[in-house]
Design a protein around this motif. Structure first.
Motif, PDB file in Angstrom:
ATOM      1  N   GLY A 102       0.806  -1.223   0.000  1.00  0.00           N
ATOM      2  CA  GLY A 102       0.000   0.000   0.000  1.00  0.00           C
ATOM      3  C   GLY A 102       0.831   1.262   0.000  1.00  0.00           C
ATOM      4  N   LEU A 103       2.151   1.152  -0.216  1.00  0.00           N
ATOM      5  CA  LEU A 103       3.008   2.341  -0.225  1.00  0.00           C
ATOM      6  C   LEU A 103       2.626   3.366  -1.295  1.00  0.00           C
ATOM      7  N   PRO A 104       2.233   2.976  -2.501  1.00  0.00           N
ATOM      8  CA  PRO A 104       1.849   4.004  -3.490  1.00  0.00           C
ATOM      9  C   PRO A 104       0.750   4.927  -2.974  1.00  0.00           C
ATOM     10  N   GLY A 105      -0.239   4.364  -2.282  1.00  0.00           N
ATOM     11  CA  GLY A 105      -1.293   5.204  -1.725  1.00  0.00           C
ATOM     12  C   GLY A 105      -0.773   6.132  -0.648  1.00  0.00           C
ATOM     13  N   LEU A 106       0.149   5.651   0.175  1.00  0.00           N
ATOM     14  CA  LEU A 106       0.734   6.490   1.216  1.00  0.00           C
ATOM     15  C   LEU A 106       1.528   7.638   0.603  1.00  0.00           C
ATOM     16  N   PHE A 107       2.308   7.333  -0.423  1.00  0.00           N
ATOM     17  CA  PHE A 107       3.091   8.390  -1.080  1.00  0.00           C
ATOM     18  C   PHE A 107       2.166   9.424  -1.728  1.00  0.00           C
ATOM     19  N   GLU A 108       1.080   8.963  -2.344  1.00  0.00           N
ATOM     20  CA  GLU A 108       0.159   9.878  -3.018  1.00  0.00           C
ATOM     21  C   GLU A 108      -0.541  10.790  -2.012  1.00  0.00           C
ATOM     22  N   THR A 109      -0.928  10.225  -0.854  1.00  0.00           N
ATOM     23  CA  THR A 109      -1.562  11.044   0.178  1.00  0.00           C
ATOM     24  C   THR A 109      -0.614  12.130   0.667  1.00  0.00           C
ATOM     25  N   THR A 110       0.655  11.786   0.806  1.00  0.00           N
ATOM     26  CA  THR A 110       1.640  12.774   1.249  1.00  0.00           C
ATOM     27  C   THR A 110       1.851  13.841   0.187  1.00  0.00           C
ATOM     28  N   ARG A 111       1.819  13.455  -1.077  1.00  0.00           N
ATOM     29  CA  ARG A 111       1.956  14.450  -2.150  1.00  0.00           C
ATOM     30  C   ARG A 111       0.779  15.406  -2.136  1.00  0.00           C
ATOM     31  N   VAL A 140      11.209   1.820  -5.518  1.00  0.00           N
ATOM     32  CA  VAL A 140      11.028   0.496  -4.909  1.00  0.00           C
ATOM     33  C   VAL A 140      11.770  -0.526  -5.744  1.00  0.00           C
ATOM     34  N   ARG A 141      12.674  -1.266  -5.094  1.00  0.00           N
ATOM     35  CA  ARG A 141      13.447  -2.312  -5.777  1.00  0.00           C
ATOM     36  C   ARG A 141      13.102  -3.641  -5.137  1.00  0.00           C
ATOM     37  N   GLY A 142      12.582  -4.533  -5.928  1.00  0.00           N
ATOM     38  CA  GLY A 142      12.207  -5.840  -5.420  1.00  0.00           C
ATOM     39  C   GLY A 142      10.689  -5.972  -5.290  1.00  0.00           C
ATOM     40  N   ASP A 143      10.265  -7.145  -4.889  1.00  0.00           N
ATOM     41  CA  ASP A 143       8.840  -7.481  -4.800  1.00  0.00           C
ATOM     42  C   ASP A 143       8.340  -7.211  -3.380  1.00  0.00           C
ATOM     43  N   LEU A 144       7.525  -6.179  -3.208  1.00  0.00           N
ATOM     44  CA  LEU A 144       7.004  -5.857  -1.879  1.00  0.00           C
ATOM     45  C   LEU A 144       6.090  -6.954  -1.352  1.00  0.00           C
ATOM     46  N   ALA A 145       5.407  -7.655  -2.251  1.00  0.00           N
ATOM     47  CA  ALA A 145       4.488  -8.713  -1.818  1.00  0.00           C
ATOM     48  C   ALA A 145       5.222  -9.904  -1.217  1.00  0.00           C
ATOM     49  N   ALA A 146       6.536 -10.022  -1.504  1.00  0.00           N
ATOM     50  CA  ALA A 146       7.304 -11.155  -0.983  1.00  0.00           C
ATOM     51  C   ALA A 146       7.770 -10.933   0.452  1.00  0.00           C
ATOM     52  N   VAL A 147       7.594  -9.740   0.987  1.00  0.00           N
ATOM     53  CA  VAL A 147       8.030  -9.451   2.357  1.00  0.00           C
ATOM     54  C   VAL A 147       7.071 -10.119   3.338  1.00  0.00           C
ATOM     55  N   PRO A 148       7.574 -10.810   4.359  1.00  0.00           N
ATOM     56  CA  PRO A 148       6.686 -11.415   5.364  1.00  0.00           C
ATOM     57  C   PRO A 148       5.727 -10.393   5.948  1.00  0.00           C
ATOM     58  N   ALA A 149       4.515 -10.836   6.279  1.00  0.00           N
ATOM     59  CA  ALA A 149       3.452  -9.916   6.694  1.00  0.00           C
ATOM     60  C   ALA A 149       3.852  -9.085   7.902  1.00  0.00           C
ATOM     61  N   VAL A 150       4.467  -9.719   8.909  1.00  0.00           N
ATOM     62  CA  VAL A 150       4.805  -8.974  10.118  1.00  0.00           C
ATOM     63  C   VAL A 150       5.824  -7.884   9.820  1.00  0.00           C
ATOM     64  N   VAL A 151       6.798  -8.182   8.948  1.00  0.00           N
ATOM     65  CA  VAL A 151       7.792  -7.176   8.560  1.00  0.00           C
ATOM     66  C   VAL A 151       7.132  -6.095   7.713  1.00  0.00           C
ATOM     67  N   SER A 152       6.262  -6.520   6.812  1.00  0.00           N
ATOM     68  CA  SER A 152       5.600  -5.576   5.921  1.00  0.00           C
ATOM     69  C   SER A 152       4.765  -4.567   6.708  1.00  0.00           C
ATOM     70  N   ARG A 153       4.027  -5.038   7.722  1.00  0.00           N
ATOM     71  CA  ARG A 153       3.198  -4.133   8.522  1.00  0.00           C
ATOM     72  C   ARG A 153       4.043  -3.122   9.282  1.00  0.00           C
ATOM     73  N   GLU A 154       5.092  -3.619   9.947  1.00  0.00           N
ATOM     74  CA  GLU A 154       5.895  -2.729  10.786  1.00  0.00           C
ATOM     75  C   GLU A 154       6.677  -1.720   9.954  1.00  0.00           C
ATOM     76  N   VAL A 155       7.248  -2.141   8.833  1.00  0.00           N
ATOM     77  CA  VAL A 155       8.020  -1.215   8.003  1.00  0.00           C
ATOM     78  C   VAL A 155       7.102  -0.176   7.364  1.00  0.00           C
ATOM     79  N   TYR A 156       5.893  -0.581   6.993  1.00  0.00           N
ATOM     80  CA  TYR A 156       4.929   0.402   6.474  1.00  0.00           C
ATOM     81  C   TYR A 156       4.706   1.507   7.500  1.00  0.00           C
ATOM     82  N   ARG A 157       4.491   1.116   8.761  1.00  0.00           N
ATOM     83  CA  ARG A 157       4.248   2.114   9.803  1.00  0.00           C
ATOM     84  C   ARG A 157       5.490   3.005  10.005  1.00  0.00           C
ATOM     85  N   ILE A 158       6.663   2.414   9.874  1.00  0.00           N
ATOM     86  CA  ILE A 158       7.892   3.215  10.031  1.00  0.00           C
ATOM     87  C   ILE A 158       7.997   4.250   8.914  1.00  0.00           C
ATOM     88  N   LEU A 159       7.745   3.831   7.678  1.00  0.00           N
ATOM     89  CA  LEU A 159       7.797   4.775   6.561  1.00  0.00           C
ATOM     90  C   LEU A 159       6.703   5.836   6.708  1.00  0.00           C
TER      91      LEU A 159
END
Length: 408
Positions: A287-296, A306-325
């Protein structure tokens, strides 16, 4: 005077109720004994032996039922309400074998002592009534063989009612003493064992960790939304008459940010209330594209890579890193003003690296990190990763490294 204190103390009569409750619980066991003793007569030949064996069997049944979980709850409730709660931190259901044995011992003591006290509690008023009658009739009571216990009629036996009334007074003192002994026994038997205390501390630690996590969720999601809403509302107010198109976009950003914040708030409240219906899915890195667009839309220029497949990140890591960004973008909007922000996310086979940087700008600036940076650090630490945040030349930069799988 302290000598008469047991006669007027509320604690004495609460203990009496506790003991009478034990006497009431003893009734089914007495009925069992009444059935068991006659059944044993053909095998042990004498009534005395049958009574002895039947009594032992009754005690065994009592000890066996004392291990039932419902019995533990009943006993702990009775101790808490009627014995002035000598062990306020004791669990209703012991979680260890030793704790269950001690709770069973307390129940057996309660029933046995309650039977004895209840017997004399029932006998005392009956004897008072019979003694008063004996003053006039000269007959105290009849025996089982048809005979009777007689006393002189008239004033010669007027002392009998006085003696039995004094017996009731002594019974009150005995109830206070027995109740006090059982209260001390409860403090020793029902107190938390070392294993119970460790289990309780572990549960408390889990609760505190969950509270901290929910606090971070609210800080990151709602804080980001409020920052965007604040900036966009100010911009919309300034351009309301001069640039209607920009004002419309700003109001749209406010609406979207508020809706997202409400969803996140509903999710957190659902967790607090333990309601499955309120637990909306948490955002992931996809969901990072939506977050970036809201900030714009808030007026902040965001350059994202973004380099690599975001969908391949484990869910727990994906949730926490999203909140950090999300927190990084919120801090940029709040502290640096309208400055360009660069965000780079690199996803490897077993790790993720995210970098967010922005010029220091003309905003209120930062003093080295507040609750937001502390919350991001806690998230990364929980994942076994690393986070660095601070000034680099004239820029503020946050770098997050999180491993997973075989690289942890």
């Amino acid at each position: 005077m302290r000598v008469f204190a047991p006669l007027t103390s509320k604690a004495t009569y609460r203990r009496w109720v506790y003991l009478v409750l034990g006497g009431a619980i003893s009734v089914p066991y007495l009925l069992f004994s009444a059935v068991a003793v006659p059944s044993l007569l053909p095998f042990v030949t004498t009534l005395e032996r049958a009574t002895l064996v039947g009594g032992l069997l009754t005690l065994l049944v009592l000890a066996g039922t004392a291990f039932l979980p419902a019995v533990h709850v009943l006993e702990s409730t009775a101790v808490r309400e009627l014995l002035d709660d000598p062990v306020p931190d004791a669990p209703a259901k012991p979680r260890t074998r030793r704790g269950r044995r001690r709770a069973a011992t307390m129940f057996v003591l309660h029933v046995v002592a309650g039977f004895v006290v209840s017997f004399f509690s029932l006998l005392a008023p009956v004897m008072i009534g019979l003694s008063v009658s004996a003053v006039f009739t000269g007959q105290l009571f009849r025996t089982g063989d048809g005979g009777a216990v007689t006393v002189p009629a008239g004033w010669a036996s007027a002392w009998l009612p006085v003696v039995f009334v004094l017996g009731v007074v002594l019974l009150v003192y005995a109830v206070g003493a027995v109740g006090g002994l059982l209260r001390r026994a409860a403090a020793g038997l029902l107190g938390m064992t070392a294993a119970d205390r460790i289990a309780r501390l572990e549960r408390r630690t889990e609760q505190l960790a969950e509270r901290n996590r929910l606090a971070r969720e609210l800080h990151d999601s709602v804080g980001h939304a409020l920052s965007v809403v604040t900036v966009q509302a100010g911009a919309a107010r300034r351009t309301l008459r001069t640039d209607p198109a920009f004002t419309e976009r700003a109001l749209g950003a406010i609406e979207e940010s508020a809706r997202t914040a409400l969803d996140d708030l509903d999710h957190v409240l659902g967790l607090l209330r333990e309601e499955a219906a309120g637990r909306t899915p948490q955002p992931l890195l996809t969901g990072l594209p939506g977050l970036f667009e809201t900030t714009r839309l808030a007026g902040t220029e965001v350059t994202a890579e973004v380099r690599g497949d975001l969908a391949a990140v484990p869910a727990v890591v994906s949730r926490e890193v999203y909140r950090i960004l999300q927190e990084c973008l919120t801090n940029a909007v709040r502290h640096a003003g309208r400055v360009p922000v660069t965000a780079v996310v690199e996803v490897g086979p077993h790790s993720l690296v995210a970098r967010v940087a922005n010029p220091l700008g003309s905003g209120p600036g930062r003093s080295g990190g507040g609750r937001g940076v502390r919350g991001m650090t806690e998230r990364v630490t929980a994942l076994g990763g690393e986070l660095s945040a601070g000034r680099v030349a004239e820029r503020w930069e946050v770098v997050v490294r999180v491993p997973w799988g075989s690289r942890r």
